[in-house]
Write a protein that holds these residues in place. Sequence first.
Motif, PDB file in Angstrom:
ATOM      1  N   VAL A 198      45.029  38.791  49.055  1.00  0.00           N
ATOM      2  CA  VAL A 198      45.093  39.091  47.628  1.00  0.00           C
ATOM      3  C   VAL A 198      45.482  40.545  47.409  1.00  0.00           C
ATOM      4  O   VAL A 198      44.954  41.449  48.071  1.00  0.00           O
ATOM      5  CB  VAL A 198      43.729  38.816  46.950  1.00  0.00           C
ATOM      6  N   GLN A 199      46.424  40.760  46.493  1.00  0.00           N
ATOM      7  CA  GLN A 199      46.779  42.104  46.050  1.00  0.00           C
ATOM      8  C   GLN A 199      46.231  42.307  44.647  1.00  0.00           C
ATOM      9  O   GLN A 199      45.923  41.340  43.944  1.00  0.00           O
ATOM     10  CB  GLN A 199      48.294  42.294  46.022  1.00  0.00           C
ATOM     11  N   CYS A 200      46.125  43.565  44.250  1.00  0.00           N
ATOM     12  CA  CYS A 200      45.610  43.902  42.915  1.00  0.00           C
ATOM     13  C   CYS A 200      46.583  43.550  41.799  1.00  0.00           C
ATOM     14  O   CYS A 200      46.178  43.471  40.643  1.00  0.00           O
ATOM     15  CB  CYS A 200      45.284  45.395  42.834  1.00  0.00           C
ATOM     16  N   PHE A 215      41.871  45.775  47.010  1.00  0.00           N
ATOM     17  CA  PHE A 215      41.424  44.757  46.063  1.00  0.00           C
ATOM     18  C   PHE A 215      39.901  44.778  45.913  1.00  0.00           C
ATOM     19  O   PHE A 215      39.368  44.678  44.817  1.00  0.00           O
ATOM     20  CB  PHE A 215      41.901  43.373  46.484  1.00  0.00           C
ATOM     21  N   HIS A 216      39.207  44.939  47.017  1.00  0.00           N
ATOM     22  CA  HIS A 216      37.745  44.916  46.975  1.00  0.00           C
ATOM     23  C   HIS A 216      37.141  46.237  46.504  1.00  0.00           C
ATOM     24  O   HIS A 216      35.960  46.285  46.167  1.00  0.00           O
ATOM     25  CB  HIS A 216      37.177  44.528  48.339  1.00  0.00           C
ATOM     26  N   ARG A 217      37.925  47.303  46.453  1.00  0.00           N
ATOM     27  CA  ARG A 217      37.417  48.615  46.058  1.00  0.00           C
ATOM     28  C   ARG A 217      37.942  49.084  44.707  1.00  0.00           C
ATOM     29  O   ARG A 217      37.551  50.138  44.238  1.00  0.00           O
ATOM     30  CB  ARG A 217      37.767  49.670  47.115  1.00  0.00           C
ATOM     31  N   THR A 218      38.812  48.331  44.094  1.00  0.00           N
ATOM     32  CA  THR A 218      39.381  48.782  42.829  1.00  0.00           C
ATOM     33  C   THR A 218      38.300  48.838  41.750  1.00  0.00           C
ATOM     34  O   THR A 218      37.396  48.008  41.710  1.00  0.00           O
ATOM     35  CB  THR A 218      40.558  47.886  42.375  1.00  0.00           C
ATOM     36  N   LEU A 219      38.406  49.848  40.918  1.00  0.00           N
ATOM     37  CA  LEU A 219      37.423  50.046  39.857  1.00  0.00           C
ATOM     38  C   LEU A 219      38.018  49.746  38.484  1.00  0.00           C
ATOM     39  O   LEU A 219      37.416  50.049  37.469  1.00  0.00           O
ATOM     40  CB  LEU A 219      36.911  51.495  39.896  1.00  0.00           C
ATOM     41  N   THR A 220      39.203  49.166  38.472  1.00  0.00           N
ATOM     42  CA  THR A 220      39.859  48.843  37.207  1.00  0.00           C
ATOM     43  C   THR A 220      40.065  47.332  37.111  1.00  0.00           C
ATOM     44  O   THR A 220      39.944  46.612  38.099  1.00  0.00           O
ATOM     45  CB  THR A 220      41.241  49.533  37.104  1.00  0.00           C
TER      46      THR A 220
END
Length: 152
Positions: free
Chosen positions: A53-55, A31-36
Amino acid sequence: MNCETCHLNELELEPLEIKDVLRCILHTIFFHRTLTLVRPKDVDCDLFEITYVQCGLAELEKEVDEKINQFIAWAEKHPNRKSQVCLSFFDEKNKHPGWFSSKTERVYWEQWFINLHVTNPKGQGKSRGSKAPASTKGSSVFIDRVCFMAPR
């Protein structure tokens, strides 16, 4: 390119706790590293009083669950062992193409090492009240984005 590494302190878990603990940690990192653009989804742990939290990406949730199930299968075959889960983020770059091949290489930019010691539940095992010593020998199972390793 430099690769940032994060080593989490060792967690001692019983087999029943693996799924919730790894889901919580891995999804939090993703979640903290997603780029979208994502739609955050709150998830309550089944065993612990914690929400993470999930994406909200079904493909990612499926892949994380598959990797966790692979680790659980490995842990069942290697009871009372210390192990390590490695979540790696990388870019794929084309290496200098040769005459007959074009290879890609992975350039890692961040790795998370989650150290685990999966123990038998209290009261189970060879004799009640005594723990079998953790083996120092190990093996590695490398799995695409998430790899599971045991110390050698």
